[in-house]
Design an enzyme around this catalytic site. Structure first.
Site, PDB file in Angstrom:
ATOM      1  N   CYS A 112       1.236   0.807  -0.433  1.00 27.53           N
ATOM      2  CA  CYS A 112       0.925   1.052  -1.840  1.00 27.53           C
ATOM      3  C   CYS A 112       2.113   0.662  -2.731  1.00 27.53           C
ATOM      4  O   CYS A 112       2.440  -0.501  -2.824  1.00 27.53           O
ATOM      5  CB  CYS A 112       0.489   2.504  -2.028  1.00 27.53           C
ATOM      6  SG  CYS A 112      -0.464   2.776  -3.518  1.00 27.53           S
ATOM      7  N   HIS A 172      -3.737   3.470   2.534  1.00 26.48           N
ATOM      8  CA  HIS A 172      -2.812   4.480   3.061  1.00 26.48           C
ATOM      9  C   HIS A 172      -3.152   4.924   4.481  1.00 26.48           C
ATOM     10  O   HIS A 172      -3.844   5.931   4.655  1.00 26.48           O
ATOM     11  CB  HIS A 172      -2.853   5.709   2.154  1.00 26.48           C
ATOM     12  CG  HIS A 172      -2.222   5.517   0.817  1.00 26.48           C
ATOM     13  ND1 HIS A 172      -0.874   5.723   0.584  1.00 26.48           N
ATOM     14  CD2 HIS A 172      -2.742   5.123  -0.363  1.00 26.48           C
ATOM     15  CE1 HIS A 172      -0.600   5.479  -0.684  1.00 26.48           C
ATOM     16  NE2 HIS A 172      -1.719   5.112  -1.284  1.00 26.48           N
ATOM     17  N   GLU A 211      -1.288   6.471   6.443  1.00 25.34           N
ATOM     18  CA  GLU A 211      -0.674   7.781   6.691  1.00 25.34           C
ATOM     19  C   GLU A 211      -1.559   8.931   6.198  1.00 25.34           C
ATOM     20  O   GLU A 211      -1.287  10.090   6.487  1.00 25.34           O
ATOM     21  CB  GLU A 211       0.727   7.837   6.063  1.00 25.34           C
ATOM     22  CG  GLU A 211       0.796   8.150   4.571  1.00 25.34           C
ATOM     23  CD  GLU A 211       0.450   6.971   3.655  1.00 25.34           C
ATOM     24  OE1 GLU A 211      -0.085   5.965   4.131  1.00 25.34           O
ATOM     25  OE2 GLU A 211       0.729   7.075   2.441  1.00 25.34           O
TER      26      GLU A 211
END
Lengths: 225, 83
Positions: free
Chosen positions: A86, A194, A196
């Site tokens: 990002c 993302h 994560e």
């Protein structure tokens, strides 16, 4: 294997990344302040999402001149894995480790949803655990994720197999639906989605796990050569 | 002291969603003769007179920070002895 998570003023996915490494692959990880100038002893660099410097000027433009950046560039030359997610992707394009730029979404709206991504290259150190053409479910959260590069650059990254992820459908106007690209050398990956945030099925998807497992496994394979 | 005015704009080939939104608002105000709006950035830099090569320094600052050459272009003007 030891990871550094770089923290800029305004980063907000730094803790997510820290715990992604700690809890999903149980590797060593440390938060590193943007004013540091050494990454001695680290095997990989993670540049988190967020709004470094409040996105002033352009996303990632001011972070690109922080003291730690010179060291990150040196790590890149040494072939160490560098992953920017990002705002991390925006920073990697601003410092020239990846081609192109991230512009405002075509629809002029912040997008926050979980989307389908297609794995376009599963032969990188970041994606070796995925299958080629696999569809994975990963959250996006960005206002400026519209990937742009000129036609010559697009041809180059296509020819070199540098496009690692594409959106399964057009979500923000990105050229060729590009969601993530890798450098020619294969050690610097930037992506808007993302991984994560996709590590546990209970919160929607664990499709991001394989990315962290890929990085660890690729490292172990290199060390054990 | 010199005053340097820097204007950064998107390259012509680049879509400008903010400019588009502003244009729609302008049309909403009734000014339908406005055909196109492009939004850019404007900077004022106060510069010491003892600088040896002001052009190369300003160009360097623009290329490496104020503008992203992938998608933006810039121009600047220098007003000498501005106080």
């Amino acid at each position: 294997m030891k990871f550094a998570v770089i923290v800029f003023p305004g980063s907000n996915c730094d803790k997510d990344l820290y715990f992604a490494v700690k809890d999903s692959i149980h590797a060593e990880v440390e938060m590193i302040d943007y004013r540091e100038t050494s990454l001695d002893g680290f095997d990989a660099v993670l540049i988190p999402g967020g709004f470094s410097y409040g996105d002033y000027l352009r996303s990632g433009a001011i972070a690109a001149h922080a003291p730690i950046i010179k060291t990150i560039k040196k790590m890149a030359i040494l072939g160490k894995p560098i992953l920017g997610i990002c705002n991390g992707f925006q920073i990697l394009t601003e410092i020239g480790l990846l081609p192109g730029a991230l512009m405002r979404n075509r629809q002029n709206k912040f997008i926050c949803e979980t989307v389908d991504l297609r794995v376009e290259n599963s032969q990188t150190i970041f994606t070796s655990e995925y299958d080629y053409d696999e569809i994975i479910n990963i959250p996006v959260a960005h206002g400026e994720g519209n990937y742009y590069c000129d036609i010559a650059t697009l041809k180059q990254i296509n020819d070199n197999n540098q496009i690692v992820f594409r959106y399964a459908s057009d979500i923000n106007g990105s050229v060729d639906n590009i969601a993530g690209i890798i450098n020619k050398e294969g050690n610097v990956l930037g992506m808007m989605p993302h991984p994560e945030r996709a590590l546990e099925e209970i919160i929607g998807s664990d499709d991001g796990l394989k990315m962290f497992q890929s990085i660890l496994k690729s490292h172990m394979n290199r060390v054990n050569l | 002291m010199s005053l340097v005015k820097v204007y950064v704009t998107y390259k012509e080939s680049i879509l400008d969603p903010q400019g588009e939104a502003i244009k729609k608002a302008i049309h909403g105000m009734g000014h339908t003769s406005i055909n196109d709006v492009r939004m850019g950035k404007y900077f004022e830099l106060n510069v010491d007179n003892n600088i040896s090569d002001i052009d190369s320094e300003i160009n360097l600052i623009c290329d490496s920070l104020l503008a992203n050459p992938n998608m933006e272009t810039y121009r600047y003007e220098i007003l000498e002895d501005a106080e």
